[in-house]
Design a protein around this motif. Structure first.
Motif, PDB file in Angstrom:
ATOM      1  N   LEU A 107       0.853  -1.184   0.000  1.00 31.60           N
ATOM      2  CA  LEU A 107       0.000   0.000   0.000  1.00 31.60           C
ATOM      3  C   LEU A 107       0.892   1.237   0.000  1.00 31.60           C
ATOM      4  N   PHE A 108       0.521   2.225  -0.805  1.00 30.72           N
ATOM      5  CA  PHE A 108       1.286   3.469  -0.886  1.00 30.72           C
ATOM      6  C   PHE A 108       0.629   4.544  -0.029  1.00 30.72           C
ATOM      7  N   PHE A 109       1.473   5.287   0.674  1.00 31.57           N
ATOM      8  CA  PHE A 109       1.026   6.416   1.484  1.00 31.57           C
ATOM      9  C   PHE A 109       1.925   7.607   1.198  1.00 31.57           C
ATOM     10  N   THR A 110       1.376   8.823   1.345  1.00 36.80           N
ATOM     11  CA  THR A 110       2.207  10.020   1.207  1.00 36.80           C
ATOM     12  C   THR A 110       2.814  10.401   2.555  1.00 36.80           C
ATOM     13  N   GLN A 111       2.113  10.063   3.643  1.00 41.00           N
ATOM     14  CA  GLN A 111       2.598  10.332   5.002  1.00 41.00           C
ATOM     15  C   GLN A 111       3.457   9.155   5.482  1.00 41.00           C
ATOM     16  N   ASP A 112       4.384   9.424   6.411  1.00 42.25           N
ATOM     17  CA  ASP A 112       5.251   8.381   6.952  1.00 42.25           C
ATOM     18  C   ASP A 112       4.457   7.496   7.923  1.00 42.25           C
ATOM     19  N   PRO A 113       4.294   6.197   7.604  1.00 40.91           N
ATOM     20  CA  PRO A 113       3.549   5.302   8.506  1.00 40.91           C
ATOM     21  C   PRO A 113       4.194   5.150   9.884  1.00 40.91           C
ATOM     22  N   ALA A 114       5.497   5.360   9.979  1.00 40.88           N
ATOM     23  CA  ALA A 114       6.175   5.239  11.276  1.00 40.88           C
ATOM     24  C   ALA A 114       5.757   6.350  12.233  1.00 40.88           C
ATOM     25  N   ALA A 115       5.292   7.467  11.705  1.00 41.81           N
ATOM     26  CA  ALA A 115       4.906   8.601  12.545  1.00 41.81           C
ATOM     27  C   ALA A 115       3.442   8.534  12.984  1.00 41.81           C
ATOM     28  N   HIS A 116       2.707   7.525  12.512  1.00 45.74           N
ATOM     29  CA  HIS A 116       1.279   7.416  12.820  1.00 45.74           C
ATOM     30  C   HIS A 116       0.936   5.971  13.175  1.00 45.74           C
ATOM     31  N   GLU A 117      -0.297   5.774  13.615  1.00 42.88           N
ATOM     32  CA  GLU A 117      -0.787   4.418  13.861  1.00 42.88           C
ATOM     33  C   GLU A 117      -1.277   3.840  12.525  1.00 42.88           C
ATOM     34  N   LEU A 118      -0.797   2.635  12.205  1.00 41.77           N
ATOM     35  CA  LEU A 118      -1.161   1.974  10.949  1.00 41.77           C
ATOM     36  C   LEU A 118      -2.038   0.766  11.250  1.00 41.77           C
ATOM     37  N   VAL A 119      -3.184   0.702  10.587  1.00 40.78           N
ATOM     38  CA  VAL A 119      -4.091  -0.434  10.735  1.00 40.78           C
ATOM     39  C   VAL A 119      -4.405  -0.976   9.348  1.00 40.78           C
ATOM     40  N   LEU A 120      -4.179  -2.289   9.166  1.00 37.96           N
ATOM     41  CA  LEU A 120      -4.544  -2.967   7.907  1.00 37.96           C
ATOM     42  C   LEU A 120      -5.760  -3.826   8.164  1.00 37.96           C
ATOM     43  N   ARG A 121      -6.690  -3.838   7.186  1.00 36.77           N
ATOM     44  CA  ARG A 121      -7.908  -4.654   7.300  1.00 36.77           C
ATOM     45  C   ARG A 121      -8.261  -5.272   5.948  1.00 36.77           C
ATOM     46  N   ALA A 122      -8.787  -6.482   6.012  1.00 41.01           N
ATOM     47  CA  ALA A 122      -9.404  -7.094   4.833  1.00 41.01           C
ATOM     48  C   ALA A 122     -10.875  -6.685   4.883  1.00 41.01           C
ATOM     49  N   GLN A 123     -11.344  -5.978   3.867  1.00 41.32           N
ATOM     50  CA  GLN A 123     -12.690  -5.411   3.890  1.00 41.32           C
ATOM     51  C   GLN A 123     -13.760  -6.319   3.318  1.00 41.32           C
ATOM     52  N   GLY A 124     -13.376  -7.190   2.377  1.00 46.12           N
ATOM     53  CA  GLY A 124     -14.382  -8.048   1.759  1.00 46.12           C
ATOM     54  C   GLY A 124     -13.744  -8.978   0.742  1.00 46.12           C
ATOM     55  N   TYR A 125     -14.547  -9.923   0.244  1.00 44.74           N
ATOM     56  CA  TYR A 125     -14.072 -10.886  -0.736  1.00 44.74           C
ATOM     57  C   TYR A 125     -15.241 -11.355  -1.602  1.00 44.74           C
ATOM     58  N   ALA A 126     -14.918 -12.041  -2.650  1.00 40.48           N
ATOM     59  CA  ALA A 126     -15.913 -12.687  -3.497  1.00 40.48           C
ATOM     60  C   ALA A 126     -15.566 -14.168  -3.600  1.00 40.48           C
ATOM     61  N   GLU A 127     -16.581 -14.997  -3.822  1.00 46.00           N
ATOM     62  CA  GLU A 127     -16.306 -16.413  -4.030  1.00 46.00           C
ATOM     63  C   GLU A 127     -15.864 -16.603  -5.475  1.00 46.00           C
ATOM     64  N   PRO A 128     -14.776 -17.348  -5.669  1.00 41.53           N
ATOM     65  CA  PRO A 128     -14.284 -17.524  -7.039  1.00 41.53           C
ATOM     66  C   PRO A 128     -15.193 -18.418  -7.866  1.00 41.53           C
TER      67      PRO A 128
END
Length: 139
Positions: A118-139
């Motif tokens: 994932l690309f960010f313009t702000q430095d992730p080390a200076a903030h709290e970073l949270v990753l989430r899987a939001q949804g999926y589809a059945e293949p």
């Protein structure tokens, strides 16, 4: 005078006998096929059903030409394959959302992992970073 079509019998019988080694190999092959089919039937009948369970782990943060790249590994520990899995990353500070980024994993089979970023313009080390899987589809 001897007929050309007549068979002596000895040569014919020797050519048609099967050696014990050939019977052994054929038996082992037959057992492998029976056990494989049996396992597949048993697996299909007793395997529990359920959704994919995506676990996200940050594997690194590096500078990119447009800011920062957060590399991650997505592991599917669930009971089925997921397709089109939307992964979002959010930077926050003091409860306020600073920046968000999103990407899609095309395909994540059961008991497998894929890498992404994932690309960010702000430095992730200076903030709290949270990753989430939001949804999926059945293949």
């Amino acid at each position: 005078m001897r007929s050309r079509d007549r068979d002596d019998g000895d040569d014919h019988e020797a050519a048609e006998t099967t050696s014990p080694l050939e019977w052994l190999v054929a038996g082992v092959g037959a057992l492998l096929v029976v056990f494989t089919v049996g396992y597949m039937v048993q697996f299909a009948l007793t395997r529990p059903e359920g959704p994919p369970a995506v676990v996200l782990e940050v594997t690194g943060v590096s500078r990119a030409s447009t800011g920062y790249l957060v590399s991650f590994t997505a592991t599917n520990t669930g009971l089925s394959t997921g397709a089109g899995i939307v992964v979002t990353g959010e930077l926050s500070s003091g409860g306020a959302r600073i920046e968000a980024s999103e990407m899609t994993l095309d395909y994540l089979p059961q008991d497998s992992e894929r890498q992404g970023g994932l690309f960010f313009t702000q430095d992730p080390a200076a903030h709290e970073l949270v990753l989430r899987a939001q949804g999926y589809a059945e293949p």
